[in-house]
Design a protein around this motif. Sequence first.
Motif, PDB file in Angstrom:
ATOM      1  N   LEU A 138      37.231 -22.270 -20.247  1.00  0.00           N
ATOM      2  CA  LEU A 138      36.232 -22.443 -21.302  1.00  0.00           C
ATOM      3  C   LEU A 138      36.818 -22.192 -22.691  1.00  0.00           C
ATOM      4  CD1 LEU A 138      33.117 -20.721 -19.696  1.00  0.00           C
ATOM      5  CD2 LEU A 138      33.108 -22.993 -20.723  1.00  0.00           C
ATOM      6  N   LYS A 139      38.044 -21.648 -22.708  1.00  0.00           N
ATOM      7  CA  LYS A 139      38.715 -21.251 -23.940  1.00  0.00           C
ATOM      8  C   LYS A 139      37.907 -20.195 -24.693  1.00  0.00           C
ATOM      9  CE  LYS A 139      42.507 -23.242 -23.529  1.00  0.00           C
ATOM     10  NZ  LYS A 139      43.688 -22.388 -23.353  1.00  0.00           N
ATOM     11  N   GLN A 140      37.351 -19.263 -23.909  1.00  0.00           N
ATOM     12  CA  GLN A 140      36.593 -18.167 -24.507  1.00  0.00           C
ATOM     13  C   GLN A 140      37.188 -16.796 -24.162  1.00  0.00           C
ATOM     14  OE1 GLN A 140      32.508 -18.958 -23.344  1.00  0.00           O
ATOM     15  NE2 GLN A 140      32.321 -20.640 -24.788  1.00  0.00           N
ATOM     16  N   ASN A 141      37.890 -16.677 -23.036  1.00  0.00           N
ATOM     17  CA  ASN A 141      38.659 -15.473 -22.697  1.00  0.00           C
ATOM     18  C   ASN A 141      37.859 -14.176 -22.851  1.00  0.00           C
ATOM     19  OD1 ASN A 141      40.753 -17.185 -22.206  1.00  0.00           O
ATOM     20  ND2 ASN A 141      41.937 -16.655 -24.012  1.00  0.00           N
ATOM     21  N   ILE A 142      36.606 -14.233 -22.435  1.00  0.00           N
ATOM     22  CA  ILE A 142      35.700 -13.082 -22.568  1.00  0.00           C
ATOM     23  C   ILE A 142      36.275 -11.795 -21.962  1.00  0.00           C
ATOM     24  CG2 ILE A 142      33.436 -12.192 -21.868  1.00  0.00           C
ATOM     25  CD1 ILE A 142      33.417 -14.277 -24.162  1.00  0.00           C
ATOM     26  N   PRO A 143      36.889 -11.824 -20.759  1.00  0.00           N
ATOM     27  CA  PRO A 143      37.385 -10.563 -20.175  1.00  0.00           C
ATOM     28  C   PRO A 143      38.486  -9.892 -20.990  1.00  0.00           C
ATOM     29  CG  PRO A 143      37.253 -12.301 -18.511  1.00  0.00           C
ATOM     30  CD  PRO A 143      37.068 -12.958 -19.833  1.00  0.00           C
ATOM     31  N   GLY A 144      39.094 -10.621 -21.929  1.00  0.00           N
ATOM     32  CA  GLY A 144      40.191 -10.055 -22.695  1.00  0.00           C
ATOM     33  C   GLY A 144      39.801  -9.392 -24.001  1.00  0.00           C
ATOM     34  N   PHE A 145      38.504  -9.454 -24.376  1.00  0.00           N
ATOM     35  CA  PHE A 145      38.135  -8.847 -25.657  1.00  0.00           C
ATOM     36  C   PHE A 145      36.696  -8.356 -25.724  1.00  0.00           C
ATOM     37  CE2 PHE A 145      36.514 -13.140 -26.306  1.00  0.00           C
ATOM     38  CZ  PHE A 145      35.330 -12.913 -26.997  1.00  0.00           C
ATOM     39  N   TYR A 146      35.802  -8.859 -24.883  1.00  0.00           N
ATOM     40  CA  TYR A 146      34.370  -8.631 -25.087  1.00  0.00           C
ATOM     41  C   TYR A 146      34.048  -7.130 -25.037  1.00  0.00           C
ATOM     42  CZ  TYR A 146      29.427  -9.767 -25.198  1.00  0.00           C
ATOM     43  OH  TYR A 146      28.105  -9.892 -25.579  1.00  0.00           O
ATOM     44  N   GLY A 147      33.383  -6.673 -26.069  1.00  0.00           N
ATOM     45  CA  GLY A 147      33.017  -5.265 -26.188  1.00  0.00           C
ATOM     46  C   GLY A 147      33.918  -4.486 -27.117  1.00  0.00           C
ATOM     47  N   VAL A 148      35.120  -4.990 -27.392  1.00  0.00           N
ATOM     48  CA  VAL A 148      36.059  -4.278 -28.264  1.00  0.00           C
ATOM     49  C   VAL A 148      35.527  -4.220 -29.696  1.00  0.00           C
ATOM     50  CG1 VAL A 148      38.400  -4.263 -29.222  1.00  0.00           C
ATOM     51  CG2 VAL A 148      38.041  -4.848 -26.813  1.00  0.00           C
ATOM     52  N   GLY A 149      35.005  -5.346 -30.183  1.00  0.00           N
ATOM     53  CA  GLY A 149      34.489  -5.375 -31.545  1.00  0.00           C
ATOM     54  C   GLY A 149      33.320  -4.431 -31.749  1.00  0.00           C
ATOM     55  N   THR A 150      32.393  -4.450 -30.810  1.00  0.00           N
ATOM     56  CA  THR A 150      31.230  -3.560 -30.916  1.00  0.00           C
ATOM     57  C   THR A 150      31.656  -2.097 -30.874  1.00  0.00           C
ATOM     58  OG1 THR A 150      29.719  -5.189 -29.960  1.00  0.00           O
ATOM     59  CG2 THR A 150      29.107  -2.869 -29.744  1.00  0.00           C
ATOM     60  N   ALA A 151      32.660  -1.787 -30.042  1.00  0.00           N
ATOM     61  CA  ALA A 151      33.169  -0.418 -29.967  1.00  0.00           C
ATOM     62  C   ALA A 151      33.795   0.007 -31.288  1.00  0.00           C
ATOM     63  CB  ALA A 151      34.195  -0.318 -28.838  1.00  0.00           C
ATOM     64  N   MET A 157      46.347 -10.983 -28.487  1.00  0.00           N
ATOM     65  CA  MET A 157      47.008 -12.114 -27.847  1.00  0.00           C
ATOM     66  C   MET A 157      46.015 -12.917 -27.018  1.00  0.00           C
ATOM     67  SD  MET A 157      49.987 -12.347 -24.968  1.00  0.00           S
ATOM     68  CE  MET A 157      48.742 -12.268 -23.700  1.00  0.00           C
ATOM     69  N   SER A 158      45.167 -12.222 -26.277  1.00  0.00           N
ATOM     70  CA  SER A 158      44.159 -12.904 -25.475  1.00  0.00           C
ATOM     71  C   SER A 158      43.219 -13.712 -26.359  1.00  0.00           C
ATOM     72  CB  SER A 158      43.373 -11.870 -24.652  1.00  0.00           C
ATOM     73  OG  SER A 158      42.485 -12.505 -23.769  1.00  0.00           O
ATOM     74  N   MET A 159      42.837 -13.147 -27.488  1.00  0.00           N
ATOM     75  CA  MET A 159      41.932 -13.841 -28.399  1.00  0.00           C
ATOM     76  C   MET A 159      42.605 -15.055 -29.044  1.00  0.00           C
ATOM     77  SD  MET A 159      39.958 -10.676 -30.248  1.00  0.00           S
ATOM     78  CE  MET A 159      38.766 -11.746 -31.041  1.00  0.00           C
ATOM     79  N   SER A 160      43.924 -14.982 -29.225  1.00  0.00           N
ATOM     80  CA  SER A 160      44.622 -16.103 -29.857  1.00  0.00           C
ATOM     81  C   SER A 160      44.620 -17.338 -28.967  1.00  0.00           C
ATOM     82  CB  SER A 160      46.062 -15.700 -30.194  1.00  0.00           C
ATOM     83  OG  SER A 160      46.855 -15.586 -29.027  1.00  0.00           O
ATOM     84  N   LYS A 161      44.325 -17.157 -27.686  1.00  0.00           N
ATOM     85  CA  LYS A 161      44.256 -18.294 -26.768  1.00  0.00           C
ATOM     86  C   LYS A 161      42.832 -18.815 -26.608  1.00  0.00           C
ATOM     87  CE  LYS A 161      48.283 -16.857 -24.069  1.00  0.00           C
ATOM     88  NZ  LYS A 161      48.838 -16.566 -22.728  1.00  0.00           N
TER      89      LYS A 161
END
Length: 868
Positions: free
Chosen positions: A714-727, A759-763
Amino acid sequence: MSAAAQLTHREHIFNQEVITRFELYNSLFLTLPFYQVKDTGILLPFFSSFCEKETAKLKSPSEIIESFFEEYVPNTDEREHINRLFRFIQYIERQVVLFDAIEDSSFSKLNRPEDTGTLQNLIQQATADDSLRAKISEKLKNFSLRLVLTAHPTQFYPSTVLGIMTDLIDALKHNDINDINLLLQQLGKTPFFNKTSPTPIDEARSLIWFMENTFYYALASIKTRLAEVFDIDDIPNPIFELGFWPGGDRDGNPNVRTNSTQTVAATLRQIIFRCYYRDFRVLKRRITFRGVEEPMHQLESLLYENAFSPKPDAGNLQNDMLDLLQQIKHKLIDENYGIFVDLIDDLALKIKLYGCYFATLDIRQDSRILRKVYDYGLQQPELFNGVTTEYDNLPEDEKLTTISFNEVDYACQLGGDDVSDKSDEAMIKDTLCTIRLTHTIQQHNGEKACHRFIISNCQEASDILQLMQLFLWSGWKKEELYIDFMPLFETVNDLKNAAAVMKKLYTHPYYQEHLKLRGNRQMIMLGFSDSTKDGGYLTANWSIYQAKVELTAITKEYGIELAFFDGRGGPPARGGGKTHRFYAAMGKEIANDHIQLTIQGQTVSSQYGSVETAKFNIEQLVNAGITSALHPEHHDLLDENHKRLIAEMADESYRLFMDLRHHPMFTQYLENLSPLKLLPNANISSRPTKRNGDAPLKLEDLRAISFVTSWSQLKQNIPGFYGVGTALQKMKETGKWQEVVDLYKSSGFFKTMIDNCMMSMSKADFRITAHLAQDEQYGTFWTMLKQEFDLTKALLLELTGTKELMQDYPIEKRSIATRERIVLPLVIIQHFALNRLNQTEDKELKDTYSKLVIRTVYGVVNAGRNLV
C-alpha cells in the motif's frame, strides 16, 4: 578528510558508479527485443514518467492508467491494456535486478574497509595498541556470532536468476559490455516466478545457494583474518556458527513434515561435502609430493563418496577429515619445506566451522501444538501411569511438580509426509517422529547438526518442561539429552512475563541438571515481528529492550551464561534496519557476548548476496559485539529517567496503535485495498499467509510477514511508524521535548530506533492512495493514517534537526528513492488492478486482474532491499 568531505566524496562515487551506470545500462536493456509487444521497451520510459507526473498531482491509479493509454496508445481495448501492463511488469522487475547488480558491483568503492565500525578499523586500533589486542583476544574466547537463515517469503528469486545476478555483478565490476549485454538478454528470457508454490525443500535449496556461494567463503575468510591478528588459534570456541530454519520450522511453515526435516539435513550434509571436495581439487593440484599419496587418496575417497554417493547411515566424519589433513600437513612440514600448508589450514578451518552439517537445523513449533502432543502422551499408559486427567486445569506450579521426567522408548515410525493432513493426530505424529529424528541427525551429522528446539508462543515454564518430557518419551536419555530448549517470547505480554517464566525454570531441579549438561548456557529467543503487529513499532522495540535487561539480570543471578537469539526481519517494521548499531548500543545491563539473529527475506540477497557484501556485514556485527563488550560504559546504559521517558512514549504509542487495531475498518481496509487476500496465490512461499487458514481473517491469525507486506504494498508502512508521532507530541505537550532531544543525541539504542523509523517512512508514499481521502467508505480511516504519518514526519525532522527523512544518510536515501521510482509504475498497476478486480463481474477478467496484482507483488517486494 573530514566526515562531511568523506560523505560528499561517497555521494559523488554513488552518483557516478551507480546512478549514471544504471541509466546507461538501463537504456541498453530497454532496447532488447524480448517480448510479444515490440515497442514495450520504448513505451516504458513514457509510462514511468507519466506515473511520476500524475502521482504528483494526486491522481488515482485508475485515472493514471486510463489516461496514459488514451494519450499514448489510443483506440485499444481493455485486454490490450492488460497485455501491455504485463509486458511493463516484465521489464520493471528486471530493472530491479539490474539496479541491484550495479549497486553490488560498486560495493567496494562505496564502503571502505578502514571506515569506523568495520573489522579493519578495529584491527588497525589493535595493531597500534598491544593492550587492546590482548583484550580483544580474550573477548574472542567467549564471543560468538550465529546467523540463522530463514525462508520467510519477503524475497524469492529463483536460483537461475541468482546465478545471473552473480555473473552480472562480476561483469559490471569490469564494465565488460559484451558479457553485460548477453547476461541482460539471458535475464530477459529467464522466468522470475514460480508456476507452483515452492515446497519447504525448494526453499531450503534456494537458501543453501547463498550458503554454498557466499557464507562458506566469507566466514572462513574472516576467521582466518582474526587468527592472523589475535591469539585465537587454540580456542575451542568456533566464533562463527550458521543456523538454518527451512525444513525445521514448523510454526513458520505448517507444511514442514518429518520427511522434510530428514531431507534438508541430508542435503546440508551433502552440499558441505561438495564444498570440501571443490576445495580439495584445488589442493590436489598443488600437493603432488611423495609421501602424501595415501592420506590424500583416503581424503579424496571420503569427500567424493559423501558429496556424490552419500549413504544414509554415514556417521560424523569431522575428526576423520581433520586427522587426514593433519597427516598431510606433517608431511609437508617435515619433508617439503611447508609448501602449500596454507591450503591445508584453510580446508581444516572450514571443516572445523561447518563439520558434516554446514548449519545447525533448528526445530521450531508452537507451544499450543506441543501441549496437544503432551496431552496425548498423558493418555498413553505405556508413557505415563497414574496421571490425573485434570492436568490441563492444574495451576502452573502444580504442573511443574507433576511432570515425572520418566524415560520411555515410545515407538513412532518416520513418515507423515501428507501436508494436506492438518489434523491433531498428524501434528502429534510429526512432533514425536521429529524428536526421534533429531537423535538420528546428531548421530549422522554431529551434535551441532540439530541441537536446538524453539518453542514459539512460550508462555509458561511448563511449555519447556513438557517438551523435555516428550524427548524422554521418545527414546532420549537424560544424561544424553544434548538439546538446547529455547523459549521464544514475542508478544508484548509474553515479553513482560519472560523473566518470571525463566526464574521458574532456573529454580526447577531437573532443569538445573539439564543446564549443567549444556554447559550452564541458556539461549532465549526474542521475536520482533509479532510484537510489532501486537503493539506497534515503538512498543515492540522498548518491550524487547526491557525484556533483555530483566532476563539478563535474572539469568546472572543464577550463574548462567545467557545468549539472546533475535528474530529480526528485513524491514525496520520487522526488526531490521541498521542491526549492527543495535548490538553496538548494548550496555552492560544486556548480555551481548553471543550475537544470534535471523537473516531472512531481502536481507539475505542485499546484505549477504556476494562474498564481498557478506564479509562487510558480518564484520560489522563482529565489530559491534566486540566494541560493545570492551567498552560498555561508552554505550547505552539508560538511567531511570531515560527509561521512564521511553516507557511513557511506548505507552502512548501502544494506546494509539491498539485504537487502530480495534478500528472497525482495520482488517477490511487491508483485505480490500492491498493484495493481502491474493498473497496465497503468489507462489513465493510454501506456507499460508495466516494461521487457521480456513477460518475468517483475524488479525491474531495473520502472519507478521503478510501483515507488514500488505502495508508495504500500500506504500503506507504503518507498522514501521504508527504511534511514534503521537508519542513524541505528548512529550512536547508535557514539557519533556528537550529530554527527548538529549536522549536522541546520547543513546545509541534510541537513535537507531528513530533512524530506522525514518527509513521505513522514506519508503512510504501516501500520494498513491490520496484519492481515498474522498472515498465514502475509507476516507476517514485513510485520513487518520495520513495525519499520523505527517505528524510523525514533522516531529522526527524536528527531533533530528534535519529537513528531510534520512538526510544524514544521503547515499541510502538516494538508493531507496531510485528503487521507489523504478517500482512506482508497478504500484500504480497493482492498485489499478485491485480496483478493477473489485468492480468487474467478469470471471475471466477477475482471474486476469488477480494475476496482474500478483505479478506486481514480486517486483515491489524484491525492490525493497534493506540496504541501510
